[in-house]
Design a protein around this motif. Structure first.
Motif, PDB file in Angstrom:
ATOM      1  N   ALA A  86       0.825  -1.207   0.000  1.00  0.00           N
ATOM      2  CA  ALA A  86       0.000   0.000   0.000  1.00  0.00           C
ATOM      3  C   ALA A  86       0.859   1.259   0.000  1.00  0.00           C
ATOM      4  O   ALA A  86       0.600   2.200  -0.767  1.00  0.00           O
ATOM      5  N   ARG A  87       1.876   1.287   0.844  1.00  0.00           N
ATOM      6  CA  ARG A  87       2.727   2.480   0.926  1.00  0.00           C
ATOM      7  C   ARG A  87       3.465   2.724  -0.384  1.00  0.00           C
ATOM      8  O   ARG A  87       3.579   3.860  -0.854  1.00  0.00           O
ATOM      9  N   ARG A  88       3.961   1.651  -0.988  1.00  0.00           N
ATOM     10  CA  ARG A  88       4.695   1.823  -2.247  1.00  0.00           C
ATOM     11  C   ARG A  88       3.763   2.237  -3.368  1.00  0.00           C
ATOM     12  O   ARG A  88       4.118   3.075  -4.205  1.00  0.00           O
ATOM     13  N   PHE A  89       2.562   1.686  -3.375  1.00  0.00           N
ATOM     14  CA  PHE A  89       1.607   2.050  -4.417  1.00  0.00           C
ATOM     15  C   PHE A  89       1.178   3.507  -4.274  1.00  0.00           C
ATOM     16  O   PHE A  89       1.106   4.251  -5.261  1.00  0.00           O
ATOM     17  N   THR A 171      -5.788  19.160  -1.151  1.00  0.00           N
ATOM     18  CA  THR A 171      -5.240  20.224  -0.316  1.00  0.00           C
ATOM     19  C   THR A 171      -3.788  19.882  -0.034  1.00  0.00           C
ATOM     20  O   THR A 171      -3.312  18.796  -0.357  1.00  0.00           O
ATOM     21  N   ALA A 172      -3.088  20.821   0.589  1.00  0.00           N
ATOM     22  CA  ALA A 172      -1.683  20.581   0.925  1.00  0.00           C
ATOM     23  C   ALA A 172      -1.536  19.463   1.936  1.00  0.00           C
ATOM     24  O   ALA A 172      -0.468  18.865   2.082  1.00  0.00           O
ATOM     25  N   GLU A 173      -2.629  19.151   2.653  1.00  0.00           N
ATOM     26  CA  GLU A 173      -2.569  18.135   3.698  1.00  0.00           C
ATOM     27  C   GLU A 173      -2.772  16.716   3.164  1.00  0.00           C
ATOM     28  O   GLU A 173      -2.474  15.754   3.853  1.00  0.00           O
ATOM     29  N   ASN A 174      -3.303  16.579   1.945  1.00  0.00           N
ATOM     30  CA  ASN A 174      -3.720  15.265   1.469  1.00  0.00           C
ATOM     31  C   ASN A 174      -2.627  14.214   1.545  1.00  0.00           C
ATOM     32  O   ASN A 174      -2.847  13.099   2.001  1.00  0.00           O
ATOM     33  N   ARG A 175      -1.434  14.544   1.080  1.00  0.00           N
ATOM     34  CA  ARG A 175      -0.392  13.525   1.006  1.00  0.00           C
ATOM     35  C   ARG A 175       0.060  13.093   2.391  1.00  0.00           C
ATOM     36  O   ARG A 175       0.521  11.975   2.569  1.00  0.00           O
ATOM     37  N   ARG A 176      -0.093  13.964   3.371  1.00  0.00           N
ATOM     38  CA  ARG A 176       0.281  13.580   4.732  1.00  0.00           C
ATOM     39  C   ARG A 176      -0.709  12.587   5.314  1.00  0.00           C
ATOM     40  O   ARG A 176      -0.421  11.914   6.300  1.00  0.00           O
ATOM     41  N   HIS A 177      -1.883  12.504   4.715  1.00  0.00           N
ATOM     42  CA  HIS A 177      -2.898  11.577   5.200  1.00  0.00           C
ATOM     43  C   HIS A 177      -2.766  10.189   4.578  1.00  0.00           C
ATOM     44  O   HIS A 177      -3.507   9.282   4.948  1.00  0.00           O
ATOM     45  N   ASN A 178      -1.847  10.033   3.634  1.00  0.00           N
ATOM     46  CA  ASN A 178      -1.705   8.741   2.960  1.00  0.00           C
ATOM     47  C   ASN A 178      -1.416   7.608   3.938  1.00  0.00           C
ATOM     48  O   ASN A 178      -1.973   6.513   3.823  1.00  0.00           O
ATOM     49  N   GLU A 179      -0.528   7.863   4.890  1.00  0.00           N
ATOM     50  CA  GLU A 179      -0.159   6.818   5.836  1.00  0.00           C
ATOM     51  C   GLU A 179      -1.356   6.402   6.677  1.00  0.00           C
ATOM     52  O   GLU A 179      -1.593   5.211   6.898  1.00  0.00           O
ATOM     53  N   ARG A 180      -2.125   7.378   7.141  1.00  0.00           N
ATOM     54  CA  ARG A 180      -3.300   7.058   7.946  1.00  0.00           C
ATOM     55  C   ARG A 180      -4.299   6.239   7.133  1.00  0.00           C
ATOM     56  O   ARG A 180      -4.858   5.259   7.619  1.00  0.00           O
ATOM     57  N   PHE A 181      -4.503   6.651   5.881  1.00  0.00           N
ATOM     58  CA  PHE A 181      -5.437   5.910   5.035  1.00  0.00           C
ATOM     59  C   PHE A 181      -4.946   4.488   4.787  1.00  0.00           C
ATOM     60  O   PHE A 181      -5.718   3.530   4.841  1.00  0.00           O
ATOM     61  N   ALA A 182      -3.635   4.338   4.518  1.00  0.00           N
ATOM     62  CA  ALA A 182      -3.070   3.008   4.266  1.00  0.00           C
ATOM     63  C   ALA A 182      -3.295   2.091   5.462  1.00  0.00           C
ATOM     64  O   ALA A 182      -3.737   0.947   5.310  1.00  0.00           O
ATOM     65  N   VAL A 183      -3.006   2.581   6.656  1.00  0.00           N
ATOM     66  CA  VAL A 183      -3.152   1.763   7.863  1.00  0.00           C
ATOM     67  C   VAL A 183      -4.606   1.385   8.093  1.00  0.00           C
ATOM     68  O   VAL A 183      -4.936   0.222   8.370  1.00  0.00           O
ATOM     69  N   GLU A 184      -5.510   2.351   7.961  1.00  0.00           N
ATOM     70  CA  GLU A 184      -6.931   2.082   8.212  1.00  0.00           C
ATOM     71  C   GLU A 184      -7.507   1.129   7.171  1.00  0.00           C
ATOM     72  O   GLU A 184      -8.248   0.197   7.511  1.00  0.00           O
ATOM     73  N   PHE A 185      -7.165   1.356   5.908  1.00  0.00           N
ATOM     74  CA  PHE A 185      -7.732   0.491   4.866  1.00  0.00           C
ATOM     75  C   PHE A 185      -7.179  -0.930   4.975  1.00  0.00           C
ATOM     76  O   PHE A 185      -7.935  -1.903   4.833  1.00  0.00           O
TER      77      PHE A 185
END
Length: 208
Positions: A86-89, A171-185
């Protein structure tokens, strides 16, 4: 300059111009100029623009990364493996954001050969991930489900997160949320696919 270096320069230039102008807008003459080579040199390496585009997609898509990381994940826990994928994708989707968006916009106008390039690349990525699910099913780690559908659902969810939700809510914040989304999904995906009787999803497989 070696043949390999020339080829790399052409591919780097092609990635840049395809990302800026799309497959339809970029020209082999412009790509050759960007690479600092004659157009005839480009055609010695890639006989058609379609062949060049195919190699760009093969080299710079998620497929090489997936091919490289999957063998090393065979001994990892299911959770560790899915988070790594997920993180690499997500990183690849961010890196190729401009290229993907222009390709999506142009797609209705692509010739069948170019559409076939996408189908081939995506199909191989889906097959690699679905084969991984099948191996875990055979070991009893995962419950019975359609591995092909699961592979599409897993990768498709991250694609939608970046290139659909991100398009409308960027938004400028979106990419910082990638890790949270990866973990939750990944957490939700594990709960839906892991065999109920086994804790193996969150435990590294013991060495044999």
């Amino acid at each position: 300059m070696s043949l390999e270096q020339t080829r790399d320069r052409i591919l780097d230039a092609a990635l840049k111009l395809f990302s800026q102008k799309g497959f339809l807008g970029a020209t082999t003459r412009g790509i050759a100029r960007e690479a600092g080579v004659a157009e005839v040199t480009l055609f010695r390496h890639f006989p058609t623009k379609e062949a060049l585009f195919k190699e760009v997609i093969r080299r710079y898509s998620f497929l090489p990364a997936l091919r490289g990381i999957l063998p090393g994940l065979e001994e990892a826990s299911y959770e560790e493996a899915l988070l790594t994928i997920a993180r690499r994708f997500l990183a690849t989707l961010d890196e190729r954001r401009d290229l993907i968006r222009i390709m999506l916009a142009e797609r209705p106008h692509y010739p069948s050969q170019v559409k076939g390039i996408f189908r081939g690349i995506l199909g191989e990525a889906f097959r690699m991930l679905s084969d991984y699910f099948r191996r875990l099913q055979a070991r009893g780690v995962l419950r019975d489900f359609d591995p092909d559908a699961a592979a599409k659902a897993f990768l498709g969810s991250f694609f939608a997160y970046v290139h659909f939700l991100g398009f409308f809510f960027e938004t400028a914040e979106n990419r910082r949320h990638n890790e949270r989304f990866a973990v939750e999904f990944v957490n939700l995906f594990i709960q839906g696919t892991v065999a109920i009787h086994t804790p193996a999803a969150r435990r590294r497989k013991p060495a044999t």
